[in-house]
Design a protein around this motif. Structure first.
Motif, PDB file in Angstrom:
ATOM      1  N   ALA A   1     -48.345  36.941 -16.217  1.00  0.00           N
ATOM      2  CA  ALA A   1     -47.019  36.838 -15.601  1.00  0.00           C
ATOM      3  C   ALA A   1     -46.488  38.211 -15.207  1.00  0.00           C
ATOM      4  N   ASN A   2     -46.663  39.201 -16.069  1.00  0.00           N
ATOM      5  CA  ASN A   2     -46.198  40.552 -15.747  1.00  0.00           C
ATOM      6  C   ASN A   2     -46.988  41.163 -14.595  1.00  0.00           C
ATOM      7  N   CYS A   3     -48.275  40.893 -14.548  1.00  0.00           N
ATOM      8  CA  CYS A   3     -49.098  41.403 -13.449  1.00  0.00           C
ATOM      9  C   CYS A   3     -48.632  40.822 -12.118  1.00  0.00           C
ATOM     10  N   ILE A   4     -48.379  39.525 -12.103  1.00  0.00           N
ATOM     11  CA  ILE A   4     -47.932  38.890 -10.861  1.00  0.00           C
ATOM     12  C   ILE A   4     -46.544  39.388 -10.480  1.00  0.00           C
ATOM     13  N   CYS A   5     -45.672  39.514 -11.458  1.00  0.00           N
ATOM     14  CA  CYS A   5     -44.292  39.890 -11.170  1.00  0.00           C
ATOM     15  C   CYS A   5     -44.154  41.352 -10.762  1.00  0.00           C
ATOM     16  N   PHE A   6     -44.749  42.245 -11.524  1.00  0.00           N
ATOM     17  CA  PHE A   6     -44.509  43.676 -11.307  1.00  0.00           C
ATOM     18  C   PHE A   6     -45.558  44.344 -10.438  1.00  0.00           C
ATOM     19  N   LYS A   7     -46.810  44.019 -10.623  1.00  0.00           N
ATOM     20  CA  LYS A   7     -47.872  44.668  -9.853  1.00  0.00           C
ATOM     21  C   LYS A   7     -48.059  44.032  -8.485  1.00  0.00           C
ATOM     22  N   ARG A   8     -47.998  42.698  -8.431  1.00  0.00           N
ATOM     23  CA  ARG A   8     -48.170  42.002  -7.154  1.00  0.00           C
ATOM     24  C   ARG A   8     -46.848  41.788  -6.429  1.00  0.00           C
ATOM     25  N   LYS A   9     -45.734  42.097  -7.080  1.00  0.00           N
ATOM     26  CA  LYS A   9     -44.382  41.995  -6.491  1.00  0.00           C
ATOM     27  C   LYS A   9     -44.071  40.576  -6.015  1.00  0.00           C
ATOM     28  N   ASP A  10     -44.383  39.595  -6.877  1.00  0.00           N
ATOM     29  CA  ASP A  10     -44.124  38.201  -6.542  1.00  0.00           C
ATOM     30  C   ASP A  10     -43.472  37.495  -7.728  1.00  0.00           C
ATOM     31  N   PRO A  11     -42.175  37.777  -8.004  1.00  0.00           N
ATOM     32  CA  PRO A  11     -41.544  37.202  -9.193  1.00  0.00           C
ATOM     33  C   PRO A  11     -41.399  35.678  -9.152  1.00  0.00           C
ATOM     34  N   GLU A  12     -41.307  35.100  -7.970  1.00  0.00           N
ATOM     35  CA  GLU A  12     -41.167  33.646  -7.900  1.00  0.00           C
ATOM     36  C   GLU A  12     -42.426  32.947  -8.402  1.00  0.00           C
ATOM     37  N   ARG A  13     -43.583  33.459  -8.050  1.00  0.00           N
ATOM     38  CA  ARG A  13     -44.837  32.873  -8.518  1.00  0.00           C
ATOM     39  C   ARG A  13     -45.045  33.155 -10.000  1.00  0.00           C
ATOM     40  N   ALA A  14     -44.498  34.259 -10.484  1.00  0.00           N
ATOM     41  CA  ALA A  14     -44.632  34.612 -11.899  1.00  0.00           C
ATOM     42  C   ALA A  14     -43.808  33.686 -12.794  1.00  0.00           C
ATOM     43  N   LEU A  15     -42.742  33.088 -12.255  1.00  0.00           N
ATOM     44  CA  LEU A  15     -41.914  32.192 -13.069  1.00  0.00           C
ATOM     45  C   LEU A  15     -42.724  31.024 -13.632  1.00  0.00           C
ATOM     46  N   TYR A  16     -43.693  30.558 -12.878  1.00  0.00           N
ATOM     47  CA  TYR A  16     -44.560  29.475 -13.347  1.00  0.00           C
ATOM     48  C   TYR A  16     -45.262  29.879 -14.642  1.00  0.00           C
ATOM     49  N   TRP A  17     -45.771  31.103 -14.693  1.00  0.00           N
ATOM     50  CA  TRP A  17     -46.485  31.573 -15.882  1.00  0.00           C
ATOM     51  C   TRP A  17     -45.536  31.917 -17.010  1.00  0.00           C
ATOM     52  N   TYR A  18     -44.338  32.396 -16.696  1.00  0.00           N
ATOM     53  CA  TYR A  18     -43.339  32.616 -17.744  1.00  0.00           C
ATOM     54  C   TYR A  18     -42.934  31.284 -18.384  1.00  0.00           C
ATOM     55  N   ASP A  19     -42.839  30.217 -17.577  1.00  0.00           N
ATOM     56  CA  ASP A  19     -42.543  28.895 -18.127  1.00  0.00           C
ATOM     57  C   ASP A  19     -43.649  28.419 -19.059  1.00  0.00           C
ATOM     58  N   HIS A  20     -44.887  28.668 -18.671  1.00  0.00           N
ATOM     59  CA  HIS A  20     -46.006  28.327 -19.557  1.00  0.00           C
ATOM     60  C   HIS A  20     -45.940  29.124 -20.853  1.00  0.00           C
ATOM     61  N   LEU A  21     -45.518  30.355 -20.771  1.00  0.00           N
ATOM     62  CA  LEU A  21     -45.386  31.192 -21.965  1.00  0.00           C
ATOM     63  C   LEU A  21     -44.337  30.617 -22.908  1.00  0.00           C
ATOM     64  N   VAL A  22     -43.222  30.182 -22.359  1.00  0.00           N
ATOM     65  CA  VAL A  22     -42.173  29.576 -23.185  1.00  0.00           C
ATOM     66  C   VAL A  22     -42.676  28.282 -23.817  1.00  0.00           C
ATOM     67  N   ASP A  23     -43.402  27.484 -23.049  1.00  0.00           N
ATOM     68  CA  ASP A  23     -43.953  26.234 -23.597  1.00  0.00           C
ATOM     69  C   ASP A  23     -44.970  26.504 -24.696  1.00  0.00           C
ATOM     70  N   ALA A  24     -45.771  27.548 -24.534  1.00  0.00           N
ATOM     71  CA  ALA A  24     -46.778  27.867 -25.545  1.00  0.00           C
ATOM     72  C   ALA A  24     -46.129  28.361 -26.835  1.00  0.00           C
ATOM     73  N   ALA A  25     -45.008  29.064 -26.715  1.00  0.00           N
ATOM     74  CA  ALA A  25     -44.332  29.597 -27.888  1.00  0.00           C
ATOM     75  C   ALA A  25     -43.401  28.581 -28.526  1.00  0.00           C
ATOM     76  N   ASP A  26     -43.202  27.452 -27.870  1.00  0.00           N
ATOM     77  CA  ASP A  26     -42.276  26.445 -28.380  1.00  0.00           C
ATOM     78  C   ASP A  26     -42.909  25.720 -29.560  1.00  0.00           C
ATOM     79  N   CYS A  27     -42.261  25.818 -30.696  1.00  0.00           N
ATOM     80  CA  CYS A  27     -42.694  25.103 -31.896  1.00  0.00           C
ATOM     81  C   CYS A  27     -41.471  24.876 -32.769  1.00  0.00           C
TER      82      CYS A  27
END
Length: 110
Positions: free
Chosen positions: A78-104
């Protein structure tokens, strides 16, 4: 008295994996090692150029595909897509997956 170990055999204090379970654990171990290698290769790349950032994103996506429960790989992708590739909208998908993975339940209580 002869015993056959066709499946797993449990004696008090001794545990044997069945061959099927052993193969599954070995496969998981190999996938996790492969994901770790992809992650290390991606971190070693100099992402100053767009081509290197694209290669890093590809390696990180392979790492996430090999071990999707690992939050470290999801965050790096997510950080690579957001900061290195300069595409924060596409990175939101992976940040959402991160939140789902950490949800317990433990995180929900805290």
């Amino acid at each position: 008295m002869s015993r056959k170990f066709t499946e797993h055999h449990v004696r008090p204090g001794v545990f044997y994996f069945s061959p099927k379970a052993h193969n599954e654990r070995h496969e998981v171990k190999l996938r996790r090692e492969e994901a770790q290698n992809y992650y290390k290769q991606a971190k070693a790349l100099d992402t100053g150029t767009p081509e290197a950032a694209e290669q890093a994103e590809h390696l990180l996506s392979l790492a996430v595909a090999a071990w999707p429960q690992n939050a470290k790989f999801l965050l790096a992708l997510a950080n690579c897509i957001c900061f290195k590739r300069k595409d924060p909208e596409r990175a939101l998908y992976w940040y959402d997956h991160l939140v789902d993975a950490a949800d317990c339940p433990a995180h929900r209580i805290a």
